[in-house]
Design a protein around this motif. Structure first.
Motif, mmCIF file in Angstrom:
data_model
loop_
_atom_site.group_PDB
_atom_site.id
_atom_site.type_symbol
_atom_site.label_atom_id
_atom_site.label_comp_id
_atom_site.label_asym_id
_atom_site.label_seq_id
_atom_site.Cartn_x
_atom_site.Cartn_y
_atom_site.Cartn_z
ATOM 1 N N ALA A 73 -69.596 -39.267 -68.900
ATOM 2 C CA ALA A 73 -70.559 -40.072 -69.767
ATOM 3 C C ALA A 73 -70.480 -40.936 -71.293
ATOM 4 O O ALA A 73 -69.782 -39.769 -71.906
ATOM 5 N N GLU A 74 -70.310 -41.205 -71.319
ATOM 6 C CA GLU A 74 -69.433 -41.774 -72.605
ATOM 7 C C GLU A 74 -70.749 -42.633 -73.825
ATOM 8 O O GLU A 74 -71.629 -43.267 -72.919
ATOM 9 N N ASN A 75 -70.483 -42.785 -74.472
ATOM 10 C CA ASN A 75 -71.303 -43.542 -75.751
ATOM 11 C C ASN A 75 -72.798 -42.190 -75.250
ATOM 12 O O ASN A 75 -73.010 -43.457 -75.441
ATOM 13 N N ILE A 76 -72.434 -41.010 -76.060
ATOM 14 C CA ILE A 76 -73.990 -40.883 -75.703
ATOM 15 C C ILE A 76 -73.780 -40.972 -77.172
ATOM 16 O O ILE A 76 -73.065 -40.009 -77.721
ATOM 17 N N ASP B 107 -80.267 -30.971 -72.257
ATOM 18 C CA ASP B 107 -81.841 -30.593 -71.175
ATOM 19 C C ASP B 107 -81.862 -32.115 -70.635
ATOM 20 O O ASP B 107 -82.241 -32.310 -68.956
ATOM 21 N N TYR B 108 -82.193 -32.860 -71.554
ATOM 22 C CA TYR B 108 -82.105 -34.251 -70.828
ATOM 23 C C TYR B 108 -81.009 -34.612 -69.882
ATOM 24 O O TYR B 108 -80.993 -35.409 -69.021
ATOM 25 N N MET B 109 -79.937 -34.554 -70.363
ATOM 26 C CA MET B 109 -79.528 -35.174 -69.643
ATOM 27 C C MET B 109 -79.092 -34.515 -68.107
ATOM 28 O O MET B 109 -78.521 -34.889 -67.034
ATOM 29 N N THR B 110 -79.245 -33.240 -68.347
ATOM 30 C CA THR B 110 -79.742 -32.846 -66.974
ATOM 31 C C THR B 110 -80.924 -32.786 -66.559
ATOM 32 O O THR B 110 -80.363 -33.406 -65.061
ATOM 33 N N GLY C 235 -78.871 -39.362 -58.575
ATOM 34 C CA GLY C 235 -78.028 -37.595 -59.340
ATOM 35 C C GLY C 235 -78.449 -36.933 -57.886
ATOM 36 O O GLY C 235 -78.866 -36.552 -56.797
ATOM 37 N N GLY C 236 -77.670 -35.714 -58.600
ATOM 38 C CA GLY C 236 -77.203 -34.713 -57.853
ATOM 39 C C GLY C 236 -77.859 -33.615 -58.312
ATOM 40 O O GLY C 236 -77.384 -33.337 -60.056
ATOM 41 N N THR C 237 -77.772 -31.884 -57.645
ATOM 42 C CA THR C 237 -77.877 -30.815 -58.613
ATOM 43 C C THR C 237 -76.084 -30.211 -59.549
ATOM 44 O O THR C 237 -75.845 -31.094 -59.469
ATOM 45 N N VAL C 238 -77.305 -30.689 -60.954
ATOM 46 C CA VAL C 238 -76.303 -30.423 -62.344
ATOM 47 C C VAL C 238 -76.017 -28.686 -62.238
ATOM 48 O O VAL C 238 -76.588 -28.478 -62.243
ATOM 49 N N SER C 239 -74.114 -28.717 -62.005
ATOM 50 C CA SER C 239 -74.213 -26.699 -62.512
ATOM 51 C C SER C 239 -74.078 -26.956 -64.646
ATOM 52 O O SER C 239 -73.928 -25.937 -64.361
ATOM 53 N N ASP C 240 -73.718 -28.585 -64.723
ATOM 54 C CA ASP C 240 -72.903 -28.418 -65.579
ATOM 55 C C ASP C 240 -72.708 -28.956 -66.748
ATOM 56 O O ASP C 240 -72.429 -30.209 -66.170
ATOM 57 N N ILE C 241 -73.316 -29.732 -68.045
ATOM 58 C CA ILE C 241 -72.640 -30.352 -68.700
ATOM 59 C C ILE C 241 -72.167 -29.879 -70.001
ATOM 60 O O ILE C 241 -72.370 -28.828 -70.509
ATOM 61 N N GLN C 242 -71.413 -30.423 -70.410
ATOM 62 C CA GLN C 242 -70.108 -30.183 -71.333
ATOM 63 C C GLN C 242 -70.158 -31.324 -72.416
ATOM 64 O O GLN C 242 -69.492 -32.587 -72.535
ATOM 65 N N LEU C 243 -70.888 -31.106 -73.478
ATOM 66 C CA LEU C 243 -71.291 -32.077 -74.851
ATOM 67 C C LEU C 243 -69.599 -32.013 -75.610
ATOM 68 O O LEU C 243 -68.778 -30.954 -75.798
ATOM 69 N N LEU C 244 -69.537 -33.363 -75.886
ATOM 70 C CA LEU C 244 -67.732 -33.289 -76.916
ATOM 71 C C LEU C 244 -68.172 -34.131 -77.509
ATOM 72 O O LEU C 244 -68.474 -35.900 -77.528
ATOM 73 N N PRO C 245 -69.098 -33.944 -78.654
ATOM 74 C CA PRO C 245 -69.705 -34.380 -79.682
ATOM 75 C C PRO C 245 -69.008 -35.008 -80.267
ATOM 76 O O PRO C 245 -69.234 -36.667 -80.982
ATOM 77 N N GLU C 246 -67.921 -34.770 -80.881
ATOM 78 C CA GLU C 246 -67.103 -35.805 -81.444
ATOM 79 C C GLU C 246 -66.349 -37.911 -80.795
ATOM 80 O O GLU C 246 -65.777 -37.641 -81.491
ATOM 81 N N ASN D 151 -68.904 -38.288 -78.505
ATOM 82 C CA ASN D 151 -69.076 -38.991 -78.543
ATOM 83 C C ASN D 151 -69.911 -39.197 -76.589
ATOM 84 O O ASN D 151 -69.783 -40.373 -75.713
ATOM 85 N N SER D 152 -69.343 -38.279 -76.339
ATOM 86 C CA SER D 152 -69.237 -38.223 -74.748
ATOM 87 C C SER D 152 -69.838 -36.888 -73.344
ATOM 88 O O SER D 152 -69.904 -36.027 -74.784
ATOM 89 N N ALA D 153 -70.078 -36.761 -72.519
ATOM 90 C CA ALA D 153 -70.323 -35.486 -71.442
ATOM 91 C C ALA D 153 -69.669 -35.625 -70.693
ATOM 92 O O ALA D 153 -68.809 -36.565 -70.282
ATOM 93 N N ILE D 154 -68.857 -33.974 -70.036
ATOM 94 C CA ILE D 154 -68.509 -33.578 -68.873
ATOM 95 C C ILE D 154 -69.524 -33.207 -68.172
ATOM 96 O O ILE D 154 -70.588 -32.586 -68.541
ATOM 97 N N VAL D 155 -70.648 -34.403 -66.831
ATOM 98 C CA VAL D 155 -71.202 -33.472 -65.889
ATOM 99 C C VAL D 155 -71.055 -32.780 -65.001
ATOM 100 O O VAL D 155 -70.060 -34.360 -64.165
#
Length: 139
Positions: free
Chosen positions: A90-93, A100-103, A113-124, A126-130
């Motif tokens: 997910a980009e431009n976050i 928690d909000y993203m989950t 959606g489906g059950t999320v097992s992990d969210i890795q924020l990449l603040p530098e 502005n994205s995240a791996i869901v």
């Protein structure tokens, strides 16, 4: 084909195309009707939209059509399948969005959606791996 094709397509970089315009564009490309045949969930926080087809269509073919579409290209949008078992980027976050909000967001059935097992924020970036849990084999 044993792999189940996802009924959902993710459109990214949609900031140039307002939601009404996006819905009309999707109707034009798919030949289907919004609300009756598919739903569009716009996620302004990440400049994306998730299109979920209620009517059974070949979503892989739809993604190909979209990537060839001159309007989609003009808006610089990208389309790809939302796989049932995979991670999405997910980009431009905005920095203010919590995991928690993203989950909760990505687990919402309304958003396909489906059950999320992990969210890795990449603040530098502005994205995240869901990462979603597998829909199969969770006995």
């Amino acid at each position: 084909n044993s792999a189940e094709t996802s009924p959902s397509v993710v459109f990214e970089s949609i900031q140039g195309c307002n939601p009404k315009c996006l819905r009309m564009l999707l109707e034009n490309i798919s030949g289907l009707t919004v609300d009756d045949d598919f739903t569009v969930e716009v996620i302004p926080e990440i400049n994306a939209a998730v299109v979920t087809f209620i009517k059974s269509i070949d979503t892989e073919e739809f993604v190909k059509k979209c990537s060839r579409n001159k309007r989609v290209k003009k808006f610089k949008m990208t389309a790809r399948l939302l796989e049932l078992t995979q991670s999405i980027k997910a980009e431009n976050i905005p920095a203010s969005v919590s995991t928690d909000y993203m989950t909760v967001y990505f687990e919402s059935a309304r958003n396909g959606g489906g059950t999320v097992s992990d969210i890795q924020l990449l603040p530098e970036e502005n994205s995240a791996i869901v990462t979603f849990c597998s829909h199969k084999g969770n006995a």
